[in-house]
Design a protein around this motif. Structure first.
Motif, PDB file in Angstrom:
ATOM      1  N   UNK A  52       0.845  -1.192   0.000  1.00  0.00           N
ATOM      2  CA  UNK A  52       0.000   0.000   0.000  1.00  0.00           C
ATOM      3  C   UNK A  52       0.881   1.243   0.000  1.00  0.00           C
ATOM      4  N   UNK A  53       0.416   2.302  -0.655  1.00  0.00           N
ATOM      5  CA  UNK A  53       1.204   3.533  -0.640  1.00  0.00           C
ATOM      6  C   UNK A  53       1.312   4.094   0.776  1.00  0.00           C
ATOM      7  N   UNK A  54       2.376   4.783   1.033  1.00  0.00           N
ATOM      8  CA  UNK A  54       2.588   5.358   2.354  1.00  0.00           C
ATOM      9  C   UNK A  54       1.531   6.422   2.653  1.00  0.00           C
ATOM     10  N   UNK A  55       1.126   6.434   3.894  1.00  0.00           N
ATOM     11  CA  UNK A  55       0.178   7.445   4.364  1.00  0.00           C
ATOM     12  C   UNK A  55       0.887   8.736   4.769  1.00  0.00           C
ATOM     13  N   UNK A  56       2.193   8.696   4.819  1.00  0.00           N
ATOM     14  CA  UNK A  56       2.969   9.819   5.356  1.00  0.00           C
ATOM     15  C   UNK A  56       2.660  11.140   4.647  1.00  0.00           C
ATOM     16  N   UNK A  57       2.637  11.196   3.308  1.00  0.00           N
ATOM     17  CA  UNK A  57       2.374  12.501   2.680  1.00  0.00           C
ATOM     18  C   UNK A  57       1.027  13.105   3.062  1.00  0.00           C
ATOM     19  N   UNK A  58      -0.024  12.307   3.065  1.00  0.00           N
ATOM     20  CA  UNK A  58      -1.356  12.850   3.371  1.00  0.00           C
ATOM     21  C   UNK A  58      -1.500  13.222   4.846  1.00  0.00           C
ATOM     22  N   UNK A  59      -1.007  12.366   5.714  1.00  0.00           N
ATOM     23  CA  UNK A  59      -1.075  12.683   7.145  1.00  0.00           C
ATOM     24  C   UNK A  59      -0.240  13.914   7.461  1.00  0.00           C
TER      25      UNK A  59
ATOM     26  N   UNK B 271       6.920   4.375  12.093  1.00  0.00           N
ATOM     27  CA  UNK B 271       7.473   3.204  12.780  1.00  0.00           C
ATOM     28  C   UNK B 271       7.361   1.967  11.897  1.00  0.00           C
ATOM     29  N   UNK B 272       6.221   1.837  11.231  1.00  0.00           N
ATOM     30  CA  UNK B 272       6.010   0.691  10.336  1.00  0.00           C
ATOM     31  C   UNK B 272       7.042   0.675   9.225  1.00  0.00           C
ATOM     32  N   UNK B 273       7.358   1.853   8.702  1.00  0.00           N
ATOM     33  CA  UNK B 273       8.311   1.954   7.596  1.00  0.00           C
ATOM     34  C   UNK B 273       9.744   2.142   8.089  1.00  0.00           C
ATOM     35  N   UNK B 274       9.889   2.196   9.417  1.00  0.00           N
ATOM     36  CA  UNK B 274      11.200   2.388  10.047  1.00  0.00           C
ATOM     37  C   UNK B 274      11.894   3.660   9.562  1.00  0.00           C
ATOM     38  N   UNK B 275      11.137   4.745   9.626  1.00  0.00           N
ATOM     39  CA  UNK B 275      11.664   6.065   9.222  1.00  0.00           C
ATOM     40  C   UNK B 275      12.024   6.851  10.464  1.00  0.00           C
TER      41      UNK B 275
END
Length: 119
Positions: free
Chosen positions: A3-10, A115-119
């Motif tokens: 699934x695409x990362x939610x980071x940009x939208x959040x 955390x899920x993406x280990x960023x």
């Protein structure tokens, strides 16, 4: 396929909320009602939040059913297509009552995604 990362939208939502709060500062509701510049900033922030919310997955929305996601998405249409009838008291209430909840949820989801993406 992942699934695409939610980071940009959040991030868009959290930053829009931060910008709204920064622009408002310690203003009163009466002062907000007569300050068209701050009203425009709030409206722009709400538009960004509305659009970004449309791109969040249903699973995230289901985890936070206390947020009225259809209304969050729909307010963007109201601002875009019925802008002449935007009520400053409604915008004020949204900023004071609804955005703190959304900010908390989005910050938590952003931290979990990092955390899920280990960023």
């Amino acid at each position: 396929m992942t699934a695409p990362s939610l980071i940009p939208r959040l991030t868009d939502i959290v930053e829009a909320i931060e910008h709204i709060y920064e622009a408002l500062g310690p203003i009163s509701s009466d002062a907000f009602e007569t300050d068209w510049q701050r009203q425009w900033i709030v409206e722009r922030g709400i538009l960004i939040i509305s659009e970004a919310s449309r791109r969040l997955p249903d699973e995230l929305k289901a985890r936070h059913s206390d947020i009225p996601w259809p209304k969050v998405a729909g307010i963007g249409n109201i601002i875009r297509h019925n802008y002449e009838n935007i009520s400053s008291p409604l915008m004020w209430k949204l900023v004071k009552d609804e955005l703190p909840i959304m900010e908390k949820v989005c910050r938590e989801e952003l931290a979990a995604e990092k955390a899920r993406l280990k960023i």
